[in-house]
Design an enzyme around this catalytic site. Structure first.
Site, PDB file in Angstrom:
ATOM      1  N   ALA A  39      33.073  44.705  38.899  1.00 26.62           N
ATOM      2  CA  ALA A  39      34.363  45.105  38.317  1.00 26.62           C
ATOM      3  C   ALA A  39      35.390  43.985  38.447  1.00 26.62           C
ATOM      4  O   ALA A  39      35.132  42.848  38.064  1.00 26.62           O
ATOM      5  CB  ALA A  39      34.837  46.412  38.955  1.00 26.62           C
ATOM      6  N   SER A  40      36.552  44.279  39.037  1.00 30.39           N
ATOM      7  CA  SER A  40      37.659  43.315  39.052  1.00 30.39           C
ATOM      8  C   SER A  40      37.459  42.125  39.986  1.00 30.39           C
ATOM      9  O   SER A  40      38.284  41.213  39.994  1.00 30.39           O
ATOM     10  CB  SER A  40      38.975  44.017  39.390  1.00 30.39           C
ATOM     11  N   LEU A  41      36.375  42.105  40.762  1.00 29.91           N
ATOM     12  CA  LEU A  41      36.057  40.879  41.493  1.00 29.91           C
ATOM     13  C   LEU A  41      35.706  39.764  40.514  1.00 29.91           C
ATOM     14  O   LEU A  41      35.592  38.603  40.908  1.00 29.91           O
ATOM     15  CB  LEU A  41      34.891  41.090  42.459  1.00 29.91           C
ATOM     16  N   LYS A  59      37.768  38.800  38.287  1.00 24.26           N
ATOM     17  CA  LYS A  59      39.013  38.087  37.977  1.00 24.26           C
ATOM     18  C   LYS A  59      39.142  36.740  38.692  1.00 24.26           C
ATOM     19  O   LYS A  59      39.596  35.761  38.080  1.00 24.26           O
ATOM     20  CB  LYS A  59      40.218  38.988  38.256  1.00 24.26           C
TER      21      LYS A  59
END
Length: 345
Positions: free
Chosen positions: A78-80, A82
């Site tokens: 997921a947002s890791l 970014k």
């Protein structure tokens, strides 16, 4: 009585061994406790001063077939993703292909007029004012970056003047992914593979995009009741990456030792953005920042469908906690992280 230097060295080495053994046992006990209570199914890597404290996999990658997890099982992070997107942008800057203060519209002519003054720096730091698509579109299976761009084109204005406020925007990181593709002439998948994953030997890390590559031996996502809740969209930049704790640790080490980005950009990555009113946000280039006298903590969490993830890094004291789970609703992210942190020196 004189004590020889050899005896002193042996004493300190033994003391260090006992200390690490104690940390190892305490941290593993925490992980086991959450697993035994049905609150964790996944992998954990904890390190301190380059020594591995915990490296474990507990539970199943597939509850239907009872296939067990291993430390090499790829999870959707997921947002890791970014921090990887931010690193890719920095690599392009280091090659002289962009400036952080360039307007995004210089590269994305399809951006609506209301966003023409949004800069790459604004997108990196979540200060752009570009609306977050997630609450509106993330339930749409097969969602692509171009779908999000089309949705942004239908909006009337920014949420706020760029640079005046911090507000998390997955849409902003999708725009960064599109910029990476525009400048490099390569897909986000190929650019990250060639410039980050392969050089760092992150052999179990892969972008999952609209080309739908096969992610071998991946974990499926589930909810608290162990019902399938797998990843089902195709956006990149804000998410889209599968990885393992070991591979994420390789990324952690590369960022610490300067093998990916130069010293000036390393400093910039971990500097909170100064808002137009002079106040500091708590986000740099792809990382949340907690800067105190004794610690320099940078971290990120991720969560979508049945997946949750933690990437916590103490830069001053050389500690790392990486957690990946595929039974998302069952996992209390903050409680778990706080309990594991207490076991470290």
């Amino acid at each position: 009585m004189r004590i020889s230097s050899t005896k002193v060295i042996i004493f300190f080495e033994f003391s260090l061994f006992l200390l690490l053994f104690s940390c190892n046992k305490n941290a593993q006990n925490i992980v086991d406790k959450y697993y035994n209570n049905g609150k964790f199914n996944g992998t954990v890597l904890v390190t301190e001063n380059d020594s591995i404290i915990v490296d474990t996999a507990l539970g199943f990658s597939n509850f239907e077939t009872q296939e067990k997890l291993t430390t090499d099982t790829p999870f959707y992070i997921a947002s890791l993703s970014k921090p990887f997107t931010a690193t890719a942008i920095i690599l392009l800057q280091q090659r002289g292909l962009l400036s952080f203060d360039d307007q995004a519209s210089k590269y994305l002519t399809e951006l609506p007029d209301y966003a023409k003054n949004v800069t790459i720096r604004h997108l990196l730091t979540h200060t752009s004012g570009v609306r977050d698509y997630e609450k509106v579109l993330s339930g749409k299976k097969g969602l692509k970056n171009r779908d999000v761009l089309h949705w942004l084109q239908q909006q009337k204005k920014l949420q706020f003047l760029s640079g005046s406020k911090f507000e998390y925007s997955n849409s902003g990181y999708i725009l960064l992914s599109l910029i990476i593709e525009k400048i490099s002439g390569k897909s986000y998948l190929k650019f990250l593979d060639e410039n980050i994953f392969v050089p760092l030997e992150m052999t179990n890390t892969q972008v999952y995009d609209e080309s739908k590559p096969v992610i071998r031996n991946k974990a499926l996502g589930y909810n608290q009741k162990k019902l399938l809740d797998d990843y089902s969209i195709l956006t990149t930049g804000d998410g889209g990456i599968y990885s393992t704790t070991k591979d994420l640790y390789k990324f952690d080490r590369a960022l610490r030792n300067g093998s990916l980005i130069n010293k000036n950009n390393s400093i910039l990555m971990y500097n909170p953005f100064k808002l137009s009113d002079g106040k500091l946000s708590n986000y740099g280039f792809g990382w949340y920042i907690d800067d105190s006298k004794d610690n320099k903590i940078v971290s990120h969490t991720g969560g979508l469908n049945g997946f949750r993830s933690i990437f916590w890094r103490d830069l001053k004291n050389n500690k790392t906690i990486i957690v990946l789970t595929n039974q998302g609703d069952a996992f209390p992210v903050n409680s778990f992280l706080n309990d594991v942190k207490k076991t470290l020196n």
